[in-house]
Design a protein around this motif. Sequence first.
Motif, PDB file in Angstrom:
ATOM      1  N   HIS A   1       0.749  -0.883  -0.178  1.00 43.02           N
ATOM      2  CA  HIS A   1      -0.219   0.069   0.200  1.00 43.02           C
ATOM      3  C   HIS A   1       1.312   0.733   0.270  1.00 43.02           C
ATOM      4  N   VAL A   2       0.204   2.681  -0.644  1.00 43.80           N
ATOM      5  CA  VAL A   2       0.583   3.520  -0.371  1.00 43.80           C
ATOM      6  C   VAL A   2       0.168   4.355   0.644  1.00 43.80           C
ATOM      7  N   GLU A   3       0.710   5.450   1.491  1.00 42.05           N
ATOM      8  CA  GLU A   3       0.620   6.478   2.434  1.00 42.05           C
ATOM      9  C   GLU A   3       0.874   8.167   2.363  1.00 42.05           C
ATOM     10  N   PHE A   4      -0.716   8.549   2.100  1.00 38.96           N
ATOM     11  CA  PHE A   4      -0.479   9.540   1.839  1.00 38.96           C
ATOM     12  C   PHE A   4      -0.543  11.083   2.870  1.00 38.96           C
ATOM     13  N   ALA A   5      -0.014  12.191   2.388  1.00 39.79           N
ATOM     14  CA  ALA A   5       0.292  12.969   4.065  1.00 39.79           C
ATOM     15  C   ALA A   5       0.250  14.720   3.244  1.00 39.79           C
ATOM     16  N   GLU A   6       0.334  15.902   4.146  1.00 46.42           N
ATOM     17  CA  GLU A   6       0.519  16.842   3.741  1.00 46.42           C
ATOM     18  C   GLU A   6       0.999  17.402   4.314  1.00 46.42           C
ATOM     19  N   GLU A   7       1.780  18.234   4.646  1.00 45.69           N
ATOM     20  CA  GLU A   7       2.444  19.306   6.010  1.00 45.69           C
ATOM     21  C   GLU A   7       2.277  18.164   7.390  1.00 45.69           C
ATOM     22  N   GLY A   8       3.053  17.052   6.992  1.00 50.50           N
ATOM     23  CA  GLY A   8       2.977  15.740   8.786  1.00 50.50           C
ATOM     24  C   GLY A   8       1.933  14.850   8.676  1.00 50.50           C
ATOM     25  N   MET A   9       1.047  15.948   8.235  1.00 44.56           N
ATOM     26  CA  MET A   9      -0.785  15.482   8.625  1.00 44.56           C
ATOM     27  C   MET A   9      -1.491  13.837   7.768  1.00 44.56           C
ATOM     28  N   PRO A  10      -1.626  13.105   8.583  1.00 48.48           N
ATOM     29  CA  PRO A  10      -1.749  11.837   7.364  1.00 48.48           C
ATOM     30  C   PRO A  10      -2.711  12.601   6.767  1.00 48.48           C
ATOM     31  N   LEU A  11      -2.557  11.799   5.635  1.00 49.36           N
ATOM     32  CA  LEU A  11      -4.380  12.325   4.913  1.00 49.36           C
ATOM     33  C   LEU A  11      -5.077  10.959   4.257  1.00 49.36           C
ATOM     34  N   GLY A  12      -4.492   9.685   4.012  1.00 49.22           N
ATOM     35  CA  GLY A  12      -4.956   8.234   3.834  1.00 49.22           C
ATOM     36  C   GLY A  12      -4.080   7.198   3.538  1.00 49.22           C
ATOM     37  N   MET A  13      -4.388   6.378   2.841  1.00 49.46           N
ATOM     38  CA  MET A  13      -4.210   5.514   2.173  1.00 49.46           C
ATOM     39  C   MET A  13      -4.486   4.695   1.155  1.00 49.46           C
ATOM     40  N   ALA A  14      -3.976   4.141   0.084  1.00 47.01           N
ATOM     41  CA  ALA A  14      -4.158   3.525  -0.860  1.00 47.01           C
ATOM     42  C   ALA A  14      -3.654   1.735  -1.091  1.00 47.01           C
ATOM     43  N   PRO A  15      -4.275   1.178  -1.646  1.00 48.45           N
ATOM     44  CA  PRO A  15      -4.033  -0.679  -1.584  1.00 48.45           C
ATOM     45  C   PRO A  15      -2.857  -0.498  -3.492  1.00 48.45           C
ATOM     46  N   VAL A  16      -2.302  -1.651  -3.635  1.00 50.02           N
ATOM     47  CA  VAL A  16      -1.210  -1.529  -4.701  1.00 50.02           C
ATOM     48  C   VAL A  16      -1.830  -2.516  -5.581  1.00 50.02           C
ATOM     49  N   ALA A  17      -2.292  -2.186  -6.606  1.00 52.80           N
ATOM     50  CA  ALA A  17      -2.741  -3.458  -7.376  1.00 52.80           C
ATOM     51  C   ALA A  17      -1.403  -4.802  -7.726  1.00 52.80           C
ATOM     52  N   PRO A  18      -2.260  -5.877  -8.291  1.00 54.54           N
ATOM     53  CA  PRO A  18      -0.878  -6.796  -8.385  1.00 54.54           C
ATOM     54  C   PRO A  18       0.031  -6.212  -9.334  1.00 54.54           C
TER      55      PRO A  18
END
Length: 505
Positions: free
Chosen positions: A431-448
């Motif tokens: 999976h990939v995790e996202f943030a802006e200015e140090g604040m977590p935004l969310g995550m997304a699974p990585v496909a095959p």
Amino acid sequence: MSNAAPAGRAVFSGVEASGSVPIEYRFSHAKNGNRHLLVVFANLGAPGEWGWANGVLDKTRANILWIRDQFDGQNSYYLCKGMDFSLERSVIELISRVMNALSLTPDDCTMFGSSKGGTAALYFGLKYGFRNVVASVPQFRVGTYVKESMPGAARLMMGEVTDEKVHILDSVLPNVVGSGTYRDANIYLISSPQDEQYTRHVEPFLGLFQGYTNFNFVYNDSPLIASHGKVTLRNLPTIMGLLNLLVDGITPRIGVVSNGQEQPECDTSAIDSYLSSTSQMRGDRFPAPVVSTPVPHQEVPGNAVRFVGSAPGAVRISLWENGKYLGSSQVLPDGSWSWAPDRTWAEGKHVIRLFAVDANKFHSARTEAVFTVQAQSSPSAGPHAASGGQLPVQQTAGPSAPAPVISVPAPGQQVPGPVIGLMGYAQGAVHVEFAEEGMPLGMAPVAPDSSWSWESGWSWTEGPHTVECHAVDMGGNKSQRTAVTFSVVNAYASPAPAQHLAPGY
């Protein structure tokens, strides 16, 4: 489930799932048994997609029903998904059930909202015969507006966006108003020429209200109003005064009025039964999440805290500490989940409370994860400085995952708002995790095939944004960060940090 509002007003959250689309709601009992129901629809950019839920209505004397406008991560104007208006029918079913549980009639109700919430208030109020409507800066051309300014909502509402579907959605509110079925409704419409949407989405439709016996247009021509979002704020005292007058049975017109219809000792068993039967917490439907890491009372380094577990039947895990939202994790099809916050935890004991959420937005019972963050060892301490002369455990980090690639948006790109999506690749990651200015935004699974895509589900403010992301592999190893800077345009959203509020709170 009940949450205490800041001013002490108890708020119950639930899901009405009897219709084809589960509808999330919040409810607060009237003070002193007042016999009125205020239905609140969410405005653009409302935190968590709950309109007017920040305490501003605490002094309103009515029962309050807030309805959330989030379906598959997007707004819907409470109308449709893929042009299927079953969503609308599910919303009116919720309103009807709450109204009936309170032994009220449509004459005892007020529909209220601003922006897209104002559109919904007018639509549901006049289509289904509710007595009072207070609508601030609504959009009448719904199809045109979502196509031009809310692409995520347009895809949700229409599926494939076509001119024919845009025309259909543009006509739903004008047709309801123009039919004049409930011409004795008390309507209070608020707008301003300073609102950039006024000339296209309000002014051309004012003539439709001819013949309504109590149509009131609050026209605020103030140079202090700078934008669409400021009109409602500028008129807030008027709006709050109107709401409390309507709650008391007083409509600002010449004639006989009545008020003071309180029943402090009235029987609340019916509404209490409804709240219980539709409670969002459904521990009997699916089990509470299991936390396998960290194990209870484990000592862990502050920079290596990672949660791993299972939650069969759930789609998401929500994590909280001391009443503060920490983040969420998607649940994989096999029921497993993991969450590794990009932060260093404070020393000492931590008690994390988490719950699972299923596809119908119901919550499981709570689970606690209790662990202790180790004190950082002194740089001068020798190898036998640990208690009892024992050697400390050496933490060996695995190899880093490759840094993810962000293909959309491109660096410096101007991205139409208000909802933003990112796409890219992450070789060897789960999976990939996202943030802006140090604040977590969310995550997304990585496909095959190593691709990933993520859409925020909230409205972004206009202007430049820099989003950072890192990939996480099966071993929990994080990659180096990748960042992209872009600018959001055509976003009519408030600066409220909706992305940092958990759904349902």
